[in-house]
Design an enzyme around this catalytic site. Structure first.
Site, short mmCIF file in Angstrom:
data_model
loop_
_atom_site.label_atom_id
_atom_site.label_comp_id
_atom_site.label_asym_id
_atom_site.label_seq_id
_atom_site.Cartn_x
_atom_site.Cartn_y
_atom_site.Cartn_z
N ASP A 200 0.84 -1.20 0.00
CA ASP A 200 0.00 0.00 0.00
C ASP A 200 0.88 1.26 0.00
O ASP A 200 1.88 1.33 0.70
CB ASP A 200 -0.87 -0.06 1.27
CG ASP A 200 -1.92 1.03 1.33
OD1 ASP A 200 -2.42 1.44 0.27
OD2 ASP A 200 -2.25 1.45 2.47
N HIS B 160 -7.06 10.06 5.09
CA HIS B 160 -6.51 9.02 5.97
C HIS B 160 -6.62 9.45 7.42
O HIS B 160 -6.56 10.63 7.72
CB HIS B 160 -5.04 8.77 5.66
CG HIS B 160 -4.82 8.20 4.30
ND1 HIS B 160 -4.31 8.93 3.26
CD2 HIS B 160 -5.03 6.95 3.81
CE1 HIS B 160 -4.21 8.16 2.19
NE2 HIS B 160 -4.65 6.96 2.48
N HIS C 289 -9.71 5.19 -0.37
CA HIS C 289 -8.78 5.18 0.77
C HIS C 289 -9.43 5.94 1.93
O HIS C 289 -10.45 6.59 1.77
CB HIS C 289 -7.47 5.88 0.38
CG HIS C 289 -6.57 5.03 -0.45
ND1 HIS C 289 -5.33 4.61 -0.01
CD2 HIS C 289 -6.73 4.47 -1.67
CE1 HIS C 289 -4.77 3.86 -0.94
NE2 HIS C 289 -5.59 3.76 -1.96
N GLY C 290 -8.79 5.84 3.10
CA GLY C 290 -9.25 6.64 4.25
C GLY C 290 -10.57 6.17 4.82
O GLY C 290 -11.44 6.98 5.16
N ILE D 278 -8.90 0.22 4.95
CA ILE D 278 -9.15 0.48 6.37
C ILE D 278 -7.86 0.24 7.15
O ILE D 278 -7.31 -0.87 7.12
CB ILE D 278 -10.21 -0.51 6.93
CG1 ILE D 278 -11.53 -0.44 6.15
CG2 ILE D 278 -10.43 -0.31 8.43
CD1 ILE D 278 -12.38 0.76 6.42
P1 13P Z 1 -7.57 4.96 7.33
O1 13P Z 1 -6.39 4.96 8.23
O2 13P Z 1 -8.31 6.28 7.34
O3 13P Z 1 -8.51 3.83 7.59
O4 13P Z 1 -7.04 4.84 5.83
C1 13P Z 1 -6.52 3.63 5.39
C2 13P Z 1 -5.92 3.76 4.04
O5 13P Z 1 -6.45 4.39 3.17
C3 13P Z 1 -4.66 3.04 3.79
O6 13P Z 1 -4.20 3.21 2.50
#
Ligand code: 13P
Length: 281
Positions: free
Chosen positions: A82, A178, A206-207, A229
């Site tokens: 990632d 994020h 994402h996020g 996540i």
């Molecule tokens: P979060 O930490 O907001 O859940 O985001 C995860 C993410 O997008 C990892 O690439």
């Protein structure tokens, strides 16, 4: 079931109008908890580690743990690198057998993001891995170290990016960020709808931490096939360890180890239900 390519998982998800959860991992316990949740729900799952977290979980250690867990699983599991930032670490992930990698060129001008993504696609071809990239800018940062401003994905940019690179999956910026949102997340579904009408590749959100169940469902309805996540899983693990500690006067290391797996399990289970990937294996 086994270690699979993310291409298979996300094309099935797009066809079936559900999303596959991509959960960021930290250690063996979180991997065990996540896989058990996916198995209990008979759901495909993506395990991933972000380059920004490699100081805590070196890729040479966490990579084989995720890959072996996938191979031994009763469900389909893809293993993704990632937010890859450097070709060096992307090559390491590919050599270890990750079935997909993300290259995050979102801070670069579009042309440079395209050139960098093309290089990664060439590398990934060597072992048949698939590639995710980001156009526009998701807010925050995956390890909380930066407060990056959100820049919505422009449809024109997304179109050009996909035409020029033929990347497998596209992460979009629609107001998502994020980490913990400072206020209520405000996702712009019009931006998402317009992109998903034109772009055939599976789209990634994402996020995920802090997004409501209703907004997750809408995101899936309007074209998201993969949802990332991280923070909420790490918070769930910490909460589970704290609770175990508070409820047990004779706590030992193995109680803490089990509590971590339970914390990861709870958060992954909850999200798989919302993403509607249950029984899709
Ligand atoms: P979060 O930490 O907001 O859940 O985001 C995860 C993410 O997008 C990892 O690439």
């Amino acid at each position: 079931m086994a270690l699979v390519n993310m291409k298979k998982l996300l094309h099935d998800a797009k066809q079936g109008e559900y999303a596959v959860g991509a959960f960021n991992m930290a250690n063996m316990e979180t991997v065990m908890g996540a896989i058990k949740a996916a198995e209990d729900l008979n759901s495909p799952i993506i395990l991933q580690i972000a380059e920004a977290r490699l100081n805590y979980s070196p890729i040479e250690l966490i990579g084989p743990i995720m890959i072996e867990a996938a191979k031994n699983s009763r469900v389909d599991v893809a293993v993704n690198f990632d937010h890859g930032l450097t070709l060096e670490n992307i090559k390491k992930a590919l050599d270890l057998g990750f079935t997909s990698v993300m290259i995050d060129g979102s801070k670069l001008p579009l042309e440079e993001n395209i050139d960098l993504t093309k290089k990664v696609i060439e590398e990934a071809k060597r072992n048949g891995a698939s590639v995710e990239a980001e156009v526009g800018r998701v807010g925050g940062s995956e390890d909380g170290s930066e407060n990056i401003n959100i820049a919505y994905t422009e449809l024109e940019d997304a179109r050009k990016f996909v035409d020029d690179t033929d990347v497998n999956f596209l992460a979009v910026a629609i107001g998502n960020a994020h980490g913990v949102y400072s206020g209520e997340p405000n996702l712009n579904f019009e931006v998402l709808k317009n992109i998903s009408k034109e772009i055939e590749k599976p789209l990634v959100l994402h996020g995920g931490t802090g997004i409501s169940e209703e907004d997750f469902r809408k995101s899936v309805k309007y074209g998201i096939s993969k949802i990332n996540i991280a923070t909420s899983t790490f918070n769930s693990v910490s909460d589970s360890v704290k609770e175990t500690y508070n409820n047990n006067n004779n706590i030992n290391y193995f109680d803490i180890s089990s509590a971590q797996a339970v914390g990861a399990y709870n958060n992954v289970y909850k999200h798989i239900k919302v993403f509607q990937s249950e029984n899709k294996c």
